[in-house]
Design an enzyme around this catalytic site. Structure first.
Site, short mmCIF file in Angstrom:
data_model
loop_
_atom_site.label_atom_id
_atom_site.label_comp_id
_atom_site.label_asym_id
_atom_site.label_seq_id
_atom_site.Cartn_x
_atom_site.Cartn_y
_atom_site.Cartn_z
N HIS A 51 -2.42 23.19 -37.89
CA HIS A 51 -3.79 23.08 -38.35
C HIS A 51 -4.40 21.68 -38.22
CE1 HIS A 51 -2.19 26.68 -40.35
NE2 HIS A 51 -3.38 27.16 -40.07
N CYS A 81 -0.24 18.49 -40.14
CA CYS A 81 0.34 19.81 -39.84
C CYS A 81 0.19 20.10 -38.33
CB CYS A 81 -0.38 20.88 -40.64
SG CYS A 81 -0.13 22.53 -39.97
#
Ligand code: ME8
Length: 512
Positions: A147, A144
């Site tokens: 994140h 991601c």
């Protein structure tokens, strides 16, 4: 034309405590709201909490709490943080409120009946923290991009919103409204997204997997995807579709967001509005990231957040507000630290502004019998009356740090003026002239205090009390010279910005 202003913050997820990144966006919104109120705009300032979705549901489970009890509790923490920061919002919306659910269902029904929602199967890569699917291309080394966590491959039956259908319209709209998305870099980013197919948007989740959300009006087995739900807060809080507030404020909406949620606000939201027959917002204002002590985006997931509660306790709300607005060029990623806050506090607030108030008060007692002297013309200091006019466009263009820098440059000029005129020497031969100098400095401080009020509402009220000035009601009073009335100043006044003693570093939360 009537002056109307509507400003919103993102509604924050209640999966963790508020941190300095949330505080920043909220302080900017509060500054804008206060500025416009002071300038005679009819103003509405909305903030709130985003309480549905998988992340929140999982956080409640992890805390071993019923989701409703959990969101009630964490939502209160945000309210408390905003109270401590002096955030004067007009409304605080929670997506679990009936008034909001009603609007989400109404809009869903409208779009469904218009044929813009269909049922299909979705397969993709999902980040649970972001609550969204990513394409391969968007991932960074397979992780991601926000994140840095692994994504999950997911397949499920969803309802879809025909977002792609509105792509050409949106492209054209953004081309024709060059100031819709600001600063410009983000506008270009959005245009690049729109240069390729954006696909349709999955707007539901099977209740069997995510039981926490607003049910679709035509299919009880699905709840609304958290973004389709959350974005509608900006109109549900105004009482869409009938409300007087909706009619008054919606056409003037300024959204403030961080760049992490650019796509939902610049792509999902406009196409949703279009499909629902709701006019577009006026501006999407995109802030950069506050970087934590490790140089990465401050985020609860990364665990590098600076706790605003600790800084508030130590430096006070107005110093923290001033620091964030003065230090961060809106739209740019900026490292923040207690050290930098402290440096601003000492140089700008204690040495320049606070000290100016102290020495002015001392001289008023020594040379003017503890009174504001009789009004006189402004000399070079009268240039302060032109500041409001210079600041208005800066504020409307989100250049808060420049606006504050200008006012502080004027404060420095007031200090220099005293140093050059030397009222203590003047007083021996020309006491009238010494008093005239002091009058000009008091007037300058009056003007500066008005312009600094949206950033530091409490301290500027305190400053005016310390100098026996009356409460100001508007920016217009900063554009006129000679409004300070001759009258006694109070005998006692607290030091505006006391110097701090011990030096303590802001620590990442887990060490604190
Ligand atoms: O995204 N620097 O909520 P959220 C600057 N619920 N700003 C930051 C920041 C940082 N390091 N970290 C957070 C959501 N922010 C959704 C929004 S709106 C309809 C739904 C600020 O709790 C910034 O404004 O993750 C960012 O956009 C927002 O907090 C995200 O808050």
């Amino acid at each position: 034309m009537e002056k109307v202003f509507y400003v919103t913050t993102p509604i924050y997820y209640v999966n963790a405590e508020p941190h300095l990144g949330h505080a920043y966006t909220t302080v900017v919104a509060d500054f804008l709201a206060r500025w416009h109120r002071l300038d005679g705009y009819r103003t509405f300032f909305l903030t709130g909490t985003d309480e549905h979705g998988e992340t929140v549901y999982r956080a409640a489970q992890a805390a071993g709490e019923d989701p409703k009890a959990f969101v009630d509790r964490v939502s209160e923490r945000f309210k408390r943080a905003w109270d401590l920061l002096g955030i004067a919002y007009d409304d605080f919306i929670r997506t679990t409120e009936e008034r909001h659910k009603k609007v989400v269902q109404l809009v869903l029904k409208k779009v469904y009946e218009a044929g813009d929602i269909y049922y299909g199967e979705y397969e993709g890569l999902y980040c649970v923290s972001c609550e969204r699917f990513y394409t391969e291309k968007e991932l960074v080394e397979g992780l991601c991009p926000i994140h840095g966590r692994p994504v999950e491959r997911r397949k499920e039956g969803n309802y879809f919103f025909r977002m792609e259908k509105y792509r050409p319209w949106l492209q054209e709209y953004i081309q024709e409204n060059p100031d819709l998305i600001r600063p410009e870099g983000y506008r270009n980013e959005v245009l690049a997204m729109l240069a390729e197919p954006i696909g349709d948007l999955s707007i539901s989740r099977p209740k069997s997997r995510v039981p926490w959300g607003i049910p679709l009006p035509w299919d009880e087995n699905h709840v609304t995807y958290v973004w389709f739900d959350a974005l509608l807060n900006y109109v549900s809080a105004l009482g869409y579709p009938e409300g007087e507030a909706y009619r008054t404020f919606w056409p003037h909406a300024w959204h403030l967001i961080g760049k992490d949620i650019l796509k939902p606000h610049a792509v999902f939201w406009p196409t949703m509005l279009k499909a629902a027959g709701i006019p577009m917002y006026r501006h999407l204002n995109v802030g950069g990231f506050l970087l934590g002590p490790d140089g990465r985006k401050m985020s609860k997931t990364l665990g590098n957040v600076v706790d605003p509660f600790a800084l508030l306790e130590k430096y006070g709300r107005d110093a923290l507000r001033y620091y964030l607005l003065r230090e961060i060029p809106y739209g740019q990623d900026t490292p923040v630290s207690e050290e930098a806050l402290r440096a601003r506090y000492e140089a700008d607030l204690a040495d320049d502004l606070g000290n100016l108030v102290q020495r002015t008060r001392a001289m008023l007692f020594r040379f003017a019998e503890g009174r504001i002297p009789e009004p006189v013309a402004g000399e070079e200091l009268a240039e302060g009356t032109g500041l409001a006019k210079r600041l208005r466009p800066l504020v409307r263009e989100l250049k808060f740090h420049v606006a504050l820098e200008e006012v502080m440059a004027y404060v420095k000029a007031l200090n220099r003026y005293i140093n050059e005129k030397k009222p203590w020497e003047l007083f021996k031969k020309e006491p009238e002239e010494a008093r005239a100098v002091l009058y000009r400095v008091v007037e300058g401080l009056r003007i500066a205090s008005i312009l600094l009020t949206p950033a530091m509402p409490d301290k500027m009220a305190e400053l005016r009390r310390a100098l026996g000035l009356k409460e100001e009601v508007g920016l217009a009073e900063a554009e006129r010279w000679g409004l300070a009335e001759p009258r006694p100043i109070p005998e006692e006044a607290p030091v505006l910005f006391p110097k701090k003693e011990a030096k303590v570093e802001a620590k990442p939360k887990e060490e604190a």
